[in-house]
Enzyme design. Sequence first.
Site, PDB file in Angstrom:
ATOM      1  N   SER A  68      -0.665   8.620  72.029  1.00  0.00           N
ATOM      2  CA  SER A  68      -0.698   9.384  71.021  1.00  0.00           C
ATOM      3  C   SER A  68      -1.146   8.771  69.743  1.00  0.00           C
ATOM      4  O   SER A  68      -1.676   9.002  68.908  1.00  0.00           O
ATOM      5  CB  SER A  68       0.373  10.458  70.681  1.00  0.00           C
ATOM      6  OG  SER A  68       0.765  11.053  71.934  1.00  0.00           O
ATOM      7  N   MET A 114      -2.937   4.908  77.595  1.00  0.00           N
ATOM      8  CA  MET A 114      -3.187   5.927  76.843  1.00  0.00           C
ATOM      9  C   MET A 114      -1.782   6.370  75.892  1.00  0.00           C
ATOM     10  O   MET A 114      -0.881   6.199  76.487  1.00  0.00           O
ATOM     11  CB  MET A 114      -3.313   7.389  77.644  1.00  0.00           C
ATOM     12  CG  MET A 114      -4.753   7.392  78.145  1.00  0.00           C
ATOM     13  SD  MET A 114      -5.041   9.129  78.894  1.00  0.00           S
ATOM     14  CE  MET A 114      -6.724   8.956  79.300  1.00  0.00           C
ATOM     15  N   GLN A 155      14.922   8.917  66.821  1.00  0.00           N
ATOM     16  CA  GLN A 155      14.419   7.639  67.427  1.00  0.00           C
ATOM     17  C   GLN A 155      13.186   6.905  66.671  1.00  0.00           C
ATOM     18  O   GLN A 155      12.965   5.696  67.062  1.00  0.00           O
ATOM     19  CB  GLN A 155      13.616   7.790  68.705  1.00  0.00           C
ATOM     20  CG  GLN A 155      12.380   8.809  68.704  1.00  0.00           C
ATOM     21  CD  GLN A 155      12.218   9.076  70.296  1.00  0.00           C
ATOM     22  OE1 GLN A 155      12.720   9.909  70.925  1.00  0.00           O
ATOM     23  NE2 GLN A 155      10.952   8.414  70.539  1.00  0.00           N
ATOM     24  N   GLY A 195      -2.660  11.301  79.844  1.00  0.00           N
ATOM     25  CA  GLY A 195      -1.376  10.663  80.570  1.00  0.00           C
ATOM     26  C   GLY A 195      -0.111  11.566  80.349  1.00  0.00           C
ATOM     27  O   GLY A 195       0.457  11.659  81.606  1.00  0.00           O
ATOM     28  N   HIS A 196       0.162  12.371  79.454  1.00  0.00           N
ATOM     29  CA  HIS A 196       0.982  13.345  79.588  1.00  0.00           C
ATOM     30  C   HIS A 196       0.682  14.445  80.696  1.00  0.00           C
ATOM     31  O   HIS A 196       1.589  14.780  81.267  1.00  0.00           O
ATOM     32  CB  HIS A 196       1.148  14.211  78.203  1.00  0.00           C
ATOM     33  CG  HIS A 196       1.671  13.545  77.026  1.00  0.00           C
ATOM     34  ND1 HIS A 196       0.596  13.203  75.855  1.00  0.00           N
ATOM     35  CD2 HIS A 196       2.786  12.588  76.669  1.00  0.00           C
ATOM     36  CE1 HIS A 196       1.267  12.607  75.124  1.00  0.00           C
ATOM     37  NE2 HIS A 196       2.471  12.193  75.427  1.00  0.00           N
ATOM     38  N   ASP A 255       6.026   3.462  78.964  1.00  0.00           N
ATOM     39  CA  ASP A 255       7.450   3.009  78.166  1.00  0.00           C
ATOM     40  C   ASP A 255       8.398   2.438  79.148  1.00  0.00           C
ATOM     41  O   ASP A 255       9.565   3.320  79.407  1.00  0.00           O
ATOM     42  CB  ASP A 255       7.661   4.371  77.424  1.00  0.00           C
ATOM     43  CG  ASP A 255       6.910   4.726  76.450  1.00  0.00           C
ATOM     44  OD1 ASP A 255       6.966   4.272  75.251  1.00  0.00           O
ATOM     45  OD2 ASP A 255       6.291   5.930  76.552  1.00  0.00           O
ATOM     46  N   GLN A 299      12.040   2.416  78.107  1.00  0.00           N
ATOM     47  CA  GLN A 299      12.644   3.681  77.943  1.00  0.00           C
ATOM     48  C   GLN A 299      12.871   4.233  79.308  1.00  0.00           C
ATOM     49  O   GLN A 299      14.198   4.776  79.489  1.00  0.00           O
ATOM     50  CB  GLN A 299      11.757   4.697  77.336  1.00  0.00           C
ATOM     51  CG  GLN A 299      11.799   5.997  77.244  1.00  0.00           C
ATOM     52  CD  GLN A 299      11.073   6.896  76.350  1.00  0.00           C
ATOM     53  OE1 GLN A 299      10.686   6.861  75.037  1.00  0.00           O
ATOM     54  NE2 GLN A 299      10.228   7.591  77.155  1.00  0.00           N
ATOM     55  N   LEU A 359      -1.016  15.898  73.014  1.00  0.00           N
ATOM     56  CA  LEU A 359      -0.983  15.503  74.423  1.00  0.00           C
ATOM     57  C   LEU A 359      -2.361  14.892  74.626  1.00  0.00           C
ATOM     58  O   LEU A 359      -3.406  15.287  74.129  1.00  0.00           O
ATOM     59  CB  LEU A 359      -0.857  17.039  75.230  1.00  0.00           C
ATOM     60  CG  LEU A 359       0.380  17.630  75.192  1.00  0.00           C
ATOM     61  CD1 LEU A 359       0.225  19.023  76.113  1.00  0.00           C
ATOM     62  CD2 LEU A 359       1.750  16.864  75.534  1.00  0.00           C
ATOM     63  N   HIS A 360      -2.301  14.136  75.712  1.00  0.00           N
ATOM     64  CA  HIS A 360      -3.306  13.469  76.528  1.00  0.00           C
ATOM     65  C   HIS A 360      -3.357  13.415  77.964  1.00  0.00           C
ATOM     66  O   HIS A 360      -2.197  14.096  78.547  1.00  0.00           O
ATOM     67  CB  HIS A 360      -3.768  11.930  75.700  1.00  0.00           C
ATOM     68  CG  HIS A 360      -2.519  11.207  75.888  1.00  0.00           C
ATOM     69  ND1 HIS A 360      -2.031  10.729  77.087  1.00  0.00           N
ATOM     70  CD2 HIS A 360      -1.723  10.742  74.780  1.00  0.00           C
ATOM     71  CE1 HIS A 360      -0.771  10.095  76.731  1.00  0.00           C
ATOM     72  NE2 HIS A 360      -0.473   9.801  75.337  1.00  0.00           N
TER      73      HIS A 360
END
Length: 288
Positions: free
Chosen positions: A194, A192, A69, A44-45, A158, A161, A41-42
Amino acid sequence: MATESVEASRLIRGAGEMHRWSDRRRLAGERIGLVPTMGYLHEGHLSLVDRARGAADLVVMSIFVNPAQFGPDEDLERYPRDLESDLRLASDRGVDVVFAPSVADMYPREQTIWVEPGPLGERLCGASRPGHFRGVLTVVLKLFEIVRPDVAVFGRKDYQQAFLIRRMVEELAVPVEVDVAPIVRESDGLAMSSRNAYLDPLARDQALSLTRAVAAIRDAYAAGETSSASLISRGRELLDAGGARVDYLEIVGAEDLEPVEWASADSVCLVAAWVGATRLIDNARLGE
């Protein structure tokens, strides 16, 4: 203090237990928000947690590195993982439940039925990552069925997505509200991710060419340039100069992901590029 914060979020491993927890909460009239992640996690999450908290009574964060994926030559095995840190960060941010299933929980037998994204999943990231969005949509639908959220929050980094998830929800009549949150950036502007953990100092500087390219395209549009070819040419110059290897750089319509000849305020600049062995993505709406 660290132990107390970790214990503040309930950790659920099994799909059955998660399903039962959600059913009890829904019967009690509580609204559930879901933040699906692959962990590591960062901020952004964690910003998605804040967003979910504003739309729900309870927040569930899923942490699952989804093998479906990843392609055969991609970074599944080396994808960064740190569940202990993730639990601490999630708890400190007020997540009520962390759902961290095993592969066996999510794929109890060989998967034979998939959610196919159709032609829209074969362009852009789908062209260079065959089967990627089939894996994404299938696991997201599984998470929706297990967690039973009222709202699910995804990040706009994303973009394709999020677009396909919204389309899946609409076309399959899935009773989940999909919220897409703005991109969160590092202090130097890098989106950001991962996968930023893979970048050494040189690669980190090269990665900023994506940020510069997207910003330059947006600025050129704001200054009056509407030719997509000209905007793309300017972005490619910056990516090449920065040492990034372009996968794609396109100006597309926000509602159909189709390339546009002439950009408008609703057009989106989408970029994917390799920095060394790391593939990164970024985007921006031109009218912002």
